[in-house]
Design a protein around this motif. Structure first.
Motif, PDB file in Angstrom:
ATOM      1  N   ALA A 104       0.843  -1.203   0.000  1.00 45.94           N
ATOM      2  CA  ALA A 104       0.000   0.000   0.000  1.00 45.94           C
ATOM      3  C   ALA A 104       0.877   1.252   0.000  1.00 45.94           C
ATOM      4  O   ALA A 104       0.589   2.218  -0.712  1.00 45.94           O
ATOM      5  N   THR A 105       1.955   1.234   0.765  1.00 45.10           N
ATOM      6  CA  THR A 105       2.892   2.360   0.787  1.00 45.10           C
ATOM      7  C   THR A 105       3.618   2.482  -0.544  1.00 45.10           C
ATOM      8  O   THR A 105       3.778   3.587  -1.081  1.00 45.10           O
ATOM      9  N   PHE A 106       4.040   1.344  -1.103  1.00 40.52           N
ATOM     10  CA  PHE A 106       4.763   1.350  -2.375  1.00 40.52           C
ATOM     11  C   PHE A 106       3.897   1.843  -3.526  1.00 40.52           C
ATOM     12  O   PHE A 106       4.419   2.352  -4.511  1.00 40.52           O
ATOM     13  N   ALA A 107       2.570   1.694  -3.421  1.00 40.85           N
ATOM     14  CA  ALA A 107       1.681   2.159  -4.494  1.00 40.85           C
ATOM     15  C   ALA A 107       1.848   3.662  -4.722  1.00 40.85           C
ATOM     16  O   ALA A 107       1.792   4.132  -5.856  1.00 40.85           O
ATOM     17  N   ASP A 108       2.057   4.415  -3.636  1.00 37.89           N
ATOM     18  CA  ASP A 108       2.244   5.864  -3.737  1.00 37.89           C
ATOM     19  C   ASP A 108       3.712   6.270  -3.870  1.00 37.89           C
ATOM     20  O   ASP A 108       4.021   7.310  -4.446  1.00 37.89           O
ATOM     21  N   HIS A 109       4.600   5.458  -3.300  1.00 35.59           N
ATOM     22  CA  HIS A 109       6.033   5.777  -3.271  1.00 35.59           C
ATOM     23  C   HIS A 109       6.838   4.519  -3.576  1.00 35.59           C
ATOM     24  O   HIS A 109       7.468   3.953  -2.675  1.00 35.59           O
ATOM     25  N   PRO A 110       6.848   4.084  -4.831  1.00 31.10           N
ATOM     26  CA  PRO A 110       7.555   2.832  -5.132  1.00 31.10           C
ATOM     27  C   PRO A 110       9.070   2.974  -5.011  1.00 31.10           C
ATOM     28  O   PRO A 110       9.657   3.890  -5.585  1.00 31.10           O
ATOM     29  N   PRO A 111       9.689   2.077  -4.242  1.00 36.19           N
ATOM     30  CA  PRO A 111      11.152   2.115  -4.163  1.00 36.19           C
ATOM     31  C   PRO A 111      11.761   1.514  -5.426  1.00 36.19           C
ATOM     32  O   PRO A 111      11.108   0.757  -6.155  1.00 36.19           O
ATOM     33  N   LEU A 112      12.998   1.835  -5.677  1.00 31.23           N
ATOM     34  CA  LEU A 112      13.730   1.240  -6.783  1.00 31.23           C
ATOM     35  C   LEU A 112      13.930  -0.253  -6.508  1.00 31.23           C
ATOM     36  O   LEU A 112      13.825  -1.084  -7.398  1.00 31.23           O
ATOM     37  N   LEU A 113      14.181  -0.576  -5.223  1.00 32.55           N
ATOM     38  CA  LEU A 113      14.530  -1.944  -4.842  1.00 32.55           C
ATOM     39  C   LEU A 113      14.013  -2.244  -3.440  1.00 32.55           C
ATOM     40  O   LEU A 113      14.123  -1.397  -2.556  1.00 32.55           O
ATOM     41  N   TYR A 114      13.456  -3.442  -3.254  1.00 33.06           N
ATOM     42  CA  TYR A 114      13.149  -3.960  -1.921  1.00 33.06           C
ATOM     43  C   TYR A 114      14.050  -5.168  -1.723  1.00 33.06           C
ATOM     44  O   TYR A 114      13.976  -6.142  -2.480  1.00 33.06           O
ATOM     45  N   ALA A 115      14.922  -5.100  -0.725  1.00 32.75           N
ATOM     46  CA  ALA A 115      15.884  -6.166  -0.465  1.00 32.75           C
ATOM     47  C   ALA A 115      15.527  -6.895   0.817  1.00 32.75           C
ATOM     48  O   ALA A 115      15.211  -6.261   1.826  1.00 32.75           O
ATOM     49  N   ALA A 116      15.576  -8.224   0.768  1.00 31.78           N
ATOM     50  CA  ALA A 116      15.259  -9.045   1.931  1.00 31.78           C
ATOM     51  C   ALA A 116      16.237 -10.212   2.029  1.00 31.78           C
ATOM     52  O   ALA A 116      16.992 -10.487   1.098  1.00 31.78           O
ATOM     53  N   GLY A 117      16.179 -10.882   3.137  1.00 33.83           N
ATOM     54  CA  GLY A 117      16.968 -12.101   3.361  1.00 33.83           C
ATOM     55  C   GLY A 117      16.013 -13.242   3.640  1.00 33.83           C
ATOM     56  O   GLY A 117      15.141 -13.545   2.850  1.00 33.83           O
ATOM     57  N   HIS A 118      16.130 -13.847   4.790  1.00 32.06           N
ATOM     58  CA  HIS A 118      15.249 -14.880   5.330  1.00 32.06           C
ATOM     59  C   HIS A 118      15.383 -16.226   4.633  1.00 32.06           C
ATOM     60  O   HIS A 118      15.516 -17.238   5.293  1.00 32.06           O
ATOM     61  N   GLU A 119      15.339 -16.265   3.318  1.00 34.74           N
ATOM     62  CA  GLU A 119      15.549 -17.513   2.591  1.00 34.74           C
ATOM     63  C   GLU A 119      17.049 -17.765   2.477  1.00 34.74           C
ATOM     64  O   GLU A 119      17.862 -16.871   2.681  1.00 34.74           O
ATOM     65  N   HIS A 120      17.406 -18.978   2.102  1.00 34.75           N
ATOM     66  CA  HIS A 120      18.823 -19.333   1.956  1.00 34.75           C
ATOM     67  C   HIS A 120      19.121 -19.616   0.484  1.00 34.75           C
ATOM     68  O   HIS A 120      19.493 -20.725   0.100  1.00 34.75           O
ATOM     69  N   ASP A 121      18.913 -18.598  -0.336  1.00 34.99           N
ATOM     70  CA  ASP A 121      19.137 -18.684  -1.770  1.00 34.99           C
ATOM     71  C   ASP A 121      19.233 -17.277  -2.324  1.00 34.99           C
ATOM     72  O   ASP A 121      19.230 -16.308  -1.569  1.00 34.99           O
TER      73      ASP A 121
END
Length: 177
Positions: free
Chosen positions: A71-88
């Motif tokens: 919902a936030t990204f709809a108005d202000h889309p970032p260039l990149l969303y970076a995450a971890g959590h998975e092992h790949d």
């Protein structure tokens, strides 16, 4: 650039994707040497446990987090969303109209398999990391996925994408690697 621990998109186990051998040989989810045929039980227990512990995308807290972020990204889309959590290593484009690229980079200590989704740009069960070069004025950057051979330490850029504010990522030409 927005960074978070939990991914918005994933094609790994925290997104409910398990390799065929884990569906048939469920004990392999705990011990890779356990080739004991107990079909379906492991992934089903994992889905129940992952939801209860809040570790997987279908967990209530994660669904709420993703909904609020989108919902936030709809108005202000970032260039990149970076995450971890998975092992790949995974790279996705948005499934809607957002020009955002989503990455999962969590394969430093161990690696697990990943599968293909409709919006997958790159996936690898290998060890590695991601590099974002040139971010600054103009809202553009180059994303490189570097895969590292665990035994030799050799590394190579396995994928490259050009990121620019206002449009979806596109793979680099061979010279961009």
């Amino acid at each position: 650039v927005v960074a978070g621990h939990h991914p918005i998109y994933t094609a790994g186990s925290h997104g409910g994707f398990f390799p065929a051998d884990e569906w048939i040989f469920s004990p392999r989810m705990l011990k890779k040497w356990a080739w004991i045929p107990i079909p379906v039980v492991g992934p089903l227990l994992r889905k129940i446990g992952g939801k209860a512990r809040g570790q997987d995308l279908w967990a209530t807290a994660n669904k709420e987090l993703v909904g609020n972020l989108m919902a936030t990204f709809a108005d202000h889309p970032p260039l990149l969303y970076a995450a971890g959590h998975e092992h790949d290593l995974q790279v996705f484009r948005d499934q809607g109209d957002l020009p955002t690229t989503y990455v999962v980079s969590g394969s430093a200590a161990k690696s697990t398999s990943t599968t293909q989704r409709d919006n997958t740009l790159f996936k690898s069960p290998g060890h590695g990391f991601m590099v974002l070069d040139g971010f600054g004025a103009g809202h553009s950057a180059q994303l490189r996925v570097v895969v590292v051979n665990k035994e030799t330490g050799d590394a190579h850029a396995a994928f490259c994408a050009e990121l620019e504010g206002g449009r979806s990522a596109r793979a680099c030409d061979r010279k961009g690697h």
